[in-house]
Scaffold this motif. Structure first.
Motif, PDB file in Angstrom:
ATOM      1  N   ASP A 120      40.675  35.520   2.169  1.00  0.00           N
ATOM      2  CA  ASP A 120      40.519  36.166   0.859  1.00  0.00           C
ATOM      3  C   ASP A 120      40.989  35.188  -0.209  1.00  0.00           C
ATOM      4  O   ASP A 120      42.122  34.709  -0.169  1.00  0.00           O
TER       5      ASP A 120
ATOM      6  N   SER B 141      44.076  46.473  -0.507  1.00  0.00           N
ATOM      7  CA  SER B 141      43.181  47.473  -1.108  1.00  0.00           C
ATOM      8  C   SER B 141      43.654  47.948  -2.482  1.00  0.00           C
ATOM      9  O   SER B 141      42.870  48.538  -3.236  1.00  0.00           O
ATOM     10  N   GLY B 142      44.890  47.728  -2.774  1.00  0.00           N
ATOM     11  CA  GLY B 142      45.430  48.231  -4.031  1.00  0.00           C
ATOM     12  C   GLY B 142      46.599  47.392  -4.500  1.00  0.00           C
ATOM     13  O   GLY B 142      47.031  46.441  -3.839  1.00  0.00           O
TER      14      GLY B 142
ATOM     15  N   VAL C  73      45.199  38.916   2.815  1.00  0.00           N
ATOM     16  CA  VAL C  73      44.085  39.172   3.735  1.00  0.00           C
ATOM     17  C   VAL C  73      43.463  37.837   4.145  1.00  0.00           C
ATOM     18  O   VAL C  73      43.306  36.936   3.318  1.00  0.00           O
TER      19      VAL C  73
ATOM     20  N   ARG D   3      39.308  49.701  -5.559  1.00  0.00           N
ATOM     21  CA  ARG D   3      37.926  50.169  -5.375  1.00  0.00           C
ATOM     22  C   ARG D   3      37.565  51.246  -6.382  1.00  0.00           C
ATOM     23  O   ARG D   3      36.548  51.168  -7.062  1.00  0.00           O
ATOM     24  N   THR D   4      38.428  52.260  -6.524  1.00  0.00           N
ATOM     25  CA  THR D   4      38.116  53.383  -7.416  1.00  0.00           C
ATOM     26  C   THR D   4      38.653  53.165  -8.826  1.00  0.00           C
ATOM     27  O   THR D   4      38.306  53.916  -9.733  1.00  0.00           O
TER      28      THR D   4
ATOM     29  N   ASP E  99      44.244  51.629  -7.275  1.00  0.00           N
ATOM     30  CA  ASP E  99      43.238  51.438  -6.235  1.00  0.00           C
ATOM     31  C   ASP E  99      42.161  50.498  -6.758  1.00  0.00           C
ATOM     32  O   ASP E  99      41.495  50.799  -7.755  1.00  0.00           O
TER      33      ASP E  99
ATOM     34  N   ASP F 207      47.497  45.749   2.741  1.00  0.00           N
ATOM     35  CA  ASP F 207      46.118  45.629   3.222  1.00  0.00           C
ATOM     36  C   ASP F 207      45.163  45.084   2.164  1.00  0.00           C
ATOM     37  O   ASP F 207      43.962  44.935   2.424  1.00  0.00           O
TER      38      ASP F 207
ATOM     39  N   TRP G 167      50.570  43.046  -4.428  1.00  0.00           N
ATOM     40  CA  TRP G 167      49.566  43.613  -3.522  1.00  0.00           C
ATOM     41  C   TRP G 167      50.172  44.647  -2.583  1.00  0.00           C
ATOM     42  O   TRP G 167      51.316  44.521  -2.150  1.00  0.00           O
ATOM     43  N   TYR G 168      49.377  45.672  -2.258  1.00  0.00           N
ATOM     44  CA  TYR G 168      49.658  46.461  -1.068  1.00  0.00           C
ATOM     45  C   TYR G 168      49.286  45.603   0.137  1.00  0.00           C
ATOM     46  O   TYR G 168      48.399  44.751   0.052  1.00  0.00           O
TER      47      TYR G 168
END
Length: 609
Positions: A228, A273-274, A225, A293-294, A291, A271, A268-269
């Protein structure tokens, strides 16, 4: 004594045996894809009979062979913009050479980084701007150097140290460079440093400092990203490999603390995000999505067996290379079906593995056993010892062991101390008594194999390649009454001479394993060298060696063979024009045929083929 300068074309017959078909059947690697041009991919295949790099345009379906060298090519990287294929050009397998590049659409190869002399490779990272590369080099004279290279400019050295190091990754915007280094002198446990493109240090992470437990780190990749500064790394703080996210700008570490036994890796994925989690435990592998975030961990469905590599695509699907001992490898997708299916002959399957656990002097030893369908013991048995030593045998497809099974042998593969996948303590147990520790575990499994009725004690073959070849020769000398014959491919045979002749990165590894150089700890090198015990060898010995091998160089093998000749010991030697093994299918088949023939001639009673 046999020599080779190449192999003749195979005789194509309808009755070609299954073991040969497994080697000849076209196979492919997991395709790499360009970060900013995901329809452009690069993979390795043996479709022509030699392993080479292939460009694949997924949008048009066109596949093109990109490299074509007599001894094959497997070391290649696709630039993030998808415009260039970089490949490493060495001489006949000696691993000493230069990077070249070729346009994805084809054309003449060109020197990728003018101004850099030939070397052993020590990592490569390509920038998204299409003109920047970070190139790691290793030589006996300089140790490791890392250069920043831009098209049209002279390369600039940004790192240098005598100990081994390597390029980890280049950040998405090209402003950060991650380096793995062993400046502390322990080649088995790397520390991390992040540099600016001018070589200025930004951050350091070193788990080897302080304390009595040696811990290693590895670079898994910067976040994909813009702007980042998160770096995904692997650590061993809880006694196994696990991933964490390290923000090199703030110093914050986000420990995932995944409740999974065995070793865990991640990437990494696309994007950011995961994470795609790769989990290896007890010789098998599986995948998960994590994930960030979660903090939710969700299993990615794959068949039971081994996932040798996996990558998350921009659409969220996952492509992975899968196989089992019974089923040949294939590139599959969570979207369903096979992603890349090479044309031509299909590989026959083989028999599944059985898991065996044996109590050994250092703990429970995991072994994998295959035997002919319907066969009952005691059988002629091959102990096929893996290389590395930091590697492990798994429930994955392997044409070599399958060939022995086809000829009536049981095959036992031992994940001895030093193997990966069973925790840091198991992998790191080799210090100082190198070779002897592994052979204690192999001996324990041998005792089980004979005691259980599986193996005929009068028909036991010890074999392996590279480190497995080293353990074969060492085992024949230190356990002379345990083995009926030995077959060693590209082995360490004379540890002192091997140290002086091998590539610099392996010298660093040997200093770590044995605690110094041959001059500093001569007793340890002597205790771990097959040459020390050559006069005790009773079994017939077969040795194959690449004359250009930088890892297990030919001179030290000749020293060992010379001692066998002086004694009049039964032995055969096969030398071939390549490095540490061969990428030519005909050559590999020739080697297996010679090994099978040696066993049939020298094993009492032969095999039950």
């Amino acid at each position: 004594m046999t020599e080779s300068n190449g192999s003749a074309s195979p005789e194509r017959r309808e009755d070609m045996p299954d073991w040969e078909k497994r080697f000849r059947a076209p196979r492919v690697s997991l395709p790499d894809w360009a970060e900013d041009a995901p329809d452009r991919s690069l993979f390795v295949s043996n479709a022509t009979g030699t392993y080479e790099l292939y460009a694949w345009d997924r949008a048009t379906g066109e596949q093109r062979q990109a490299t074509n060298r007599p001894n094959g090519t497997t070391d290649g990287v696709l630039s993030p913009d998808g415009e260039w294929i970089w490949w490493f050009d060495d001489k006949d397998g000696d691993e000493f050479g230069v990077w070249r590049r070729q346009a994805f659409a084809g054309g003449e190869d060109e020197l990728a980084v003018p101004g850099l002399d030939p070397s052993y490779p020590a990592g490569l990272a390509l920038g998204r701007d299409g003109r920047t590369a970070v190139v790691g080099r290793s030589t006996d004279e300089d140790g490791t150097t890392i250069h920043l290279a831009r098209v049209g400019e002279a390369p600039v050295e940004i790192y240098r140290h005598r100990e081994s190091a390597g390029v980890g990754d280049l950040s998405h915007d090209g402003s950060l460079i991650a380096v793995e280094h062993t400046e502390h002198g322990d080649a088995m446990h790397s520390a991390l440093r992040v540099l600016r493109p001018d070589g200025t240090p930004v951050a350091e992470l070193d788990d080897t400092k302080g304390g009595t437990v040696e811990l290693g780190l590895e670079v898994l990749g910067f976040a994909p990203v813009e702007r980042d500064t998160r770096l995904l790394i692997g650590h061993q703080r809880r006694g196994r490999w696990e991933p964490l996210v390290w923000d090199v700008a703030t110093g914050e570490e986000s420990d995932l603390a995944l409740d999974l036994p065995g070793d865990v890796s991640a990437e990494w994925y696309p994007d950011g995000s995961g994470l795609l989690i790769g989990h290896s435990h007890e010789a098998r592998g599986e995948l998960f999505r994590y994930d960030l975030r979660t903090r939710e961990l969700v299993k990615v469905p794959t068949p039971t067996g081994t996932v040798s590599g996996a990558t998350a695509r921009p659409d969220g699907t996952v492509e992975y290379l899968w196989s089992s001992a019974a089923e040949p490898s294939s590139v599959r997708s969570t979207a369903g079906g096979v992603v890349l299916d090479p044309p031509g002959m299909k590989s026959p399957g083989s028999v599944p593995v059985e898991d065996v656990w044996v109590e050994g002097p250092g703990g429970r030893i995991h072994a994998l056993v295959q035997k002919p369908v319907g066969a009952s013991g005691p059988l002629p048995t091959v102990f096929d010892i893996h290389g590395g030593p930091t590697w492990h045998d798994s429930d994955s497809f392997a044409a070599g062991p399958a060939a022995w099974v086809d000829h009536g042998y049981a095959v036992v593969r031992v994940n001895y101390r030093g193997s990966t996948g069973y925790g840091r303590a198991w992998t790191d147990a080799l210090k100082h008594r190198v070779g002897l520790i592994e052979l204690e575990d192999i001996a324990a499994v041998r005792e089980w194999a004979v005691g259980s009725g599986l193996a005929d004690p009068e028909r036991l073959i010890l074999t392996g390649g590279s480190w497995g070849g080293y353990l074969t020769l060492l085992g024949l000398g230190t356990q002379p009454d345990a083995w009926t014959l030995g077959i060693a491919a590209v082995p360490v045979a004379d540890y002192v001479t091997a140290y002086h002749d091998e590539m610099e990165a392996l010298k660093a590894m040997d200093r770590t394993l044995l605690g110094g150089t041959p001059e500093e700890v001569p007793e340890r090198f002597a205790a771990s060298s097959p040459l020390t015990y050559v006069d005790r060898v009773k079994a017939p010995v077969y040795i194959s060696a690449g004359v250009n091998d930088p890892r297990c160089p030919i001179r030290q093998i000749e020293n060992y063979v010379g001692r066998l000749e002086e004694r009049g010991a039964v032995h055969e030697v096969y030398r071939y024009d390549a490095g540490h093994g061969s990428l030519v299918v005909d050559e590999r088949i020739k080697q297996v045929r010679l090994e099978l023939d040696f066993a049939a001639r020298h094993l009492k009673g032969g095999s039950q083929s």
